[in-house]
Design a protein around this motif. Structure first.
Motif, PDB file in Angstrom:
ATOM      1  N   GLY A  91       0.791  -1.218   0.000  1.00 16.40           N
ATOM      2  CA  GLY A  91       0.000   0.000   0.000  1.00 16.40           C
ATOM      3  C   GLY A  91       0.829   1.275   0.000  1.00 16.40           C
ATOM      4  O   GLY A  91       1.722   1.452   0.832  1.00 16.40           O
ATOM      5  N   GLY A  92       0.536   2.175  -0.937  1.00 21.20           N
ATOM      6  CA  GLY A  92       1.195   3.470  -1.002  1.00 21.20           C
ATOM      7  C   GLY A  92       2.427   3.504  -1.870  1.00 21.20           C
ATOM      8  O   GLY A  92       2.869   4.584  -2.261  1.00 21.20           O
ATOM      9  N   TYR A  93       2.999   2.333  -2.189  1.00 17.84           N
ATOM     10  CA  TYR A  93       4.241   2.295  -2.966  1.00 17.84           C
ATOM     11  C   TYR A  93       3.957   2.027  -4.439  1.00 17.84           C
ATOM     12  O   TYR A  93       3.178   1.149  -4.776  1.00 17.84           O
ATOM     13  CB  TYR A  93       5.191   1.227  -2.424  1.00 17.84           C
ATOM     14  CG  TYR A  93       5.853   1.619  -1.132  1.00 17.84           C
ATOM     15  CD1 TYR A  93       7.116   2.210  -1.128  1.00 17.84           C
ATOM     16  CD2 TYR A  93       5.208   1.418   0.087  1.00 17.84           C
ATOM     17  CE1 TYR A  93       7.721   2.577   0.068  1.00 17.84           C
ATOM     18  CE2 TYR A  93       5.801   1.791   1.281  1.00 17.84           C
ATOM     19  CZ  TYR A  93       7.062   2.376   1.265  1.00 17.84           C
ATOM     20  OH  TYR A  93       7.655   2.746   2.452  1.00 17.84           O
ATOM     21  N   GLU A  94       4.604   2.819  -5.295  1.00 22.07           N
ATOM     22  CA  GLU A  94       4.464   2.657  -6.731  1.00 22.07           C
ATOM     23  C   GLU A  94       5.845   2.576  -7.370  1.00 22.07           C
ATOM     24  O   GLU A  94       6.826   3.130  -6.848  1.00 22.07           O
ATOM     25  CB  GLU A  94       3.685   3.834  -7.329  1.00 22.07           C
ATOM     26  CG  GLU A  94       2.250   3.933  -6.832  1.00 22.07           C
ATOM     27  CD  GLU A  94       1.501   5.086  -7.481  1.00 22.07           C
ATOM     28  OE1 GLU A  94       2.149   5.854  -8.257  1.00 22.07           O
ATOM     29  OE2 GLU A  94       0.303   5.219  -7.236  1.00 22.07           O
ATOM     30  N   LEU A  95       5.914   1.898  -8.505  1.00 21.44           N
ATOM     31  CA  LEU A  95       7.166   1.785  -9.235  1.00 21.44           C
ATOM     32  C   LEU A  95       7.604   3.157  -9.721  1.00 21.44           C
ATOM     33  O   LEU A  95       6.831   3.901 -10.315  1.00 21.44           O
ATOM     34  CB  LEU A  95       6.981   0.849 -10.428  1.00 21.44           C
ATOM     35  CG  LEU A  95       8.237   0.541 -11.244  1.00 21.44           C
ATOM     36  CD1 LEU A  95       9.208  -0.310 -10.443  1.00 21.44           C
ATOM     37  CD2 LEU A  95       7.859  -0.156 -12.546  1.00 21.44           C
ATOM     38  N   ASP A  96       8.853   3.506  -9.452  1.00 22.62           N
ATOM     39  CA  ASP A  96       9.424   4.756  -9.926  1.00 22.62           C
ATOM     40  C   ASP A  96       9.974   4.522 -11.329  1.00 22.62           C
ATOM     41  O   ASP A  96      10.928   3.771 -11.520  1.00 22.62           O
ATOM     42  CB  ASP A  96      10.540   5.192  -8.974  1.00 22.62           C
ATOM     43  CG  ASP A  96      11.153   6.534  -9.350  1.00 22.62           C
ATOM     44  OD1 ASP A  96      10.790   7.073 -10.415  1.00 22.62           O
ATOM     45  OD2 ASP A  96      11.989   7.029  -8.584  1.00 22.62           O
ATOM     46  N   GLU A  97       9.385   5.190 -12.316  1.00 23.12           N
ATOM     47  CA  GLU A  97       9.770   4.982 -13.708  1.00 23.12           C
ATOM     48  C   GLU A  97      10.597   6.137 -14.264  1.00 23.12           C
ATOM     49  O   GLU A  97      10.718   6.284 -15.478  1.00 23.12           O
ATOM     50  CB  GLU A  97       8.517   4.773 -14.555  1.00 23.12           C
ATOM     51  CG  GLU A  97       7.708   3.558 -14.107  1.00 23.12           C
ATOM     52  CD  GLU A  97       6.540   3.272 -15.026  1.00 23.12           C
ATOM     53  OE1 GLU A  97       6.681   3.486 -16.237  1.00 23.12           O
ATOM     54  OE2 GLU A  97       5.494   2.849 -14.530  1.00 23.12           O
ATOM     55  N   GLU A  98      11.183   6.934 -13.379  1.00 20.13           N
ATOM     56  CA  GLU A  98      11.929   8.099 -13.848  1.00 20.13           C
ATOM     57  C   GLU A  98      13.242   7.722 -14.518  1.00 20.13           C
ATOM     58  O   GLU A  98      13.758   8.464 -15.345  1.00 20.13           O
ATOM     59  CB  GLU A  98      12.194   9.052 -12.679  1.00 20.13           C
ATOM     60  CG  GLU A  98      10.939   9.726 -12.150  1.00 20.13           C
ATOM     61  CD  GLU A  98      11.233  10.702 -11.029  1.00 20.13           C
ATOM     62  OE1 GLU A  98      12.412  10.798 -10.629  1.00 20.13           O
ATOM     63  OE2 GLU A  98      10.293  11.359 -10.555  1.00 20.13           O
TER      64      GLU A  98
END
Length: 235
Positions: A91-98
């Protein structure tokens, strides 16, 4: 209602911390493996490893998977072995695609300014035992952090395709930029796989939650690593 002020850690600041740690680990590993001169000293060597985030927009249902090509967090661990992380949704964490370089998966929680980094780094052949190499790598990682103060170290396990993988975990108080941070690092070096795998959890000081870390480790899996327990110390 106004929310409480929370010191924030930029993604870039935390990411650069991971880059510095990986570079130190690679330098340490390469120095340990350089041919010895006649006087027993190591010949000079240099090696670096940049840690960046890998894209994976299409994770499996209920989980994200680091596997060949998409979401690949492998470091090319050895000619015969591909090391992959399979990680859970939390919950709350998303893949960083930068960023898109292979070798690291970064998951970020913008609300709490926290992140997870999962790494798989290729190492040269290791002369020391897996435990000694893991301890040295963890020490290098801790020492690469600004204002690092290690608060504890213990043995921990994560799931692997070959069974439970024994690793070492350190809790560290440090600084990222001018921000105080809590950092939790788990690492395992494997001579058989010529690989170093790790998980780093970074939050502003006082924000890191044990239950989030424990839930993450319950469901994360390192695939392709043949290592399990540390070998008992030789007499």
């Amino acid at each position: 209602m106004a929310s409480a002020t929370r010191p924030r850690i930029s993604r870039r600041g935390a990411h650069l911390m991971g880059v510095a740690a990986a570079a130190s680990l690679m330098l340490s590993a390469c120095a340990a493996e350089e041919p010895q001169a006649d006087d027993g000293t190591a010949n000079p060597s240099t090696s670096t490893s940049d840690e960046q985030t890998t894209d994976d927009a299409d994770g499996a249902a209920g989980s994200g998977e680091a596997a060949g090509g998409e979401g690949d967090a492998s470091g090319g661990a050895s000619p015969a072995t591909q090391i992959d992380w399979q990680y859970p949704e939390i919950g709350g964490y998303e893949l960083d695609e930068e960023t898109t370089e292979p070798g690291v998966i970064q998951l970020v929680d913008d609300a709490n300014a926290c992140l997870f980094q999962l790494t798989a780094v290729a190492l040269p052949a290791l002369a020391a035992s897996d435990r000694e190499s893991t301890e040295a790598s963890l020490e290098e990682s801790v020492n690469s952090l600004d204002d690092a103060d290690e608060n504890g170290r213990e043995s921990f396990t994560v799931s692997g395709a070959a069974g439970d993988v024994q690793a070492l975990q350190a809790d560290v108080s440090a600084s990222i930029g001018e921000r105080p941070a809590d950092v939790r690092i788990l690492m395992r070096a494997s001579a058989a796989d010529q690989a170093l795998v790790g998980i780093m959890h970074v939050c502003p000081a006082g924000v890191l939650e044990d239950d989030v870390w424990e839930r993450f480790l319950e469901d994360v899996e390192v695939q392709g690593l043949t290592a399990t327990d540390f070998a008992p110390p030789s007499d």
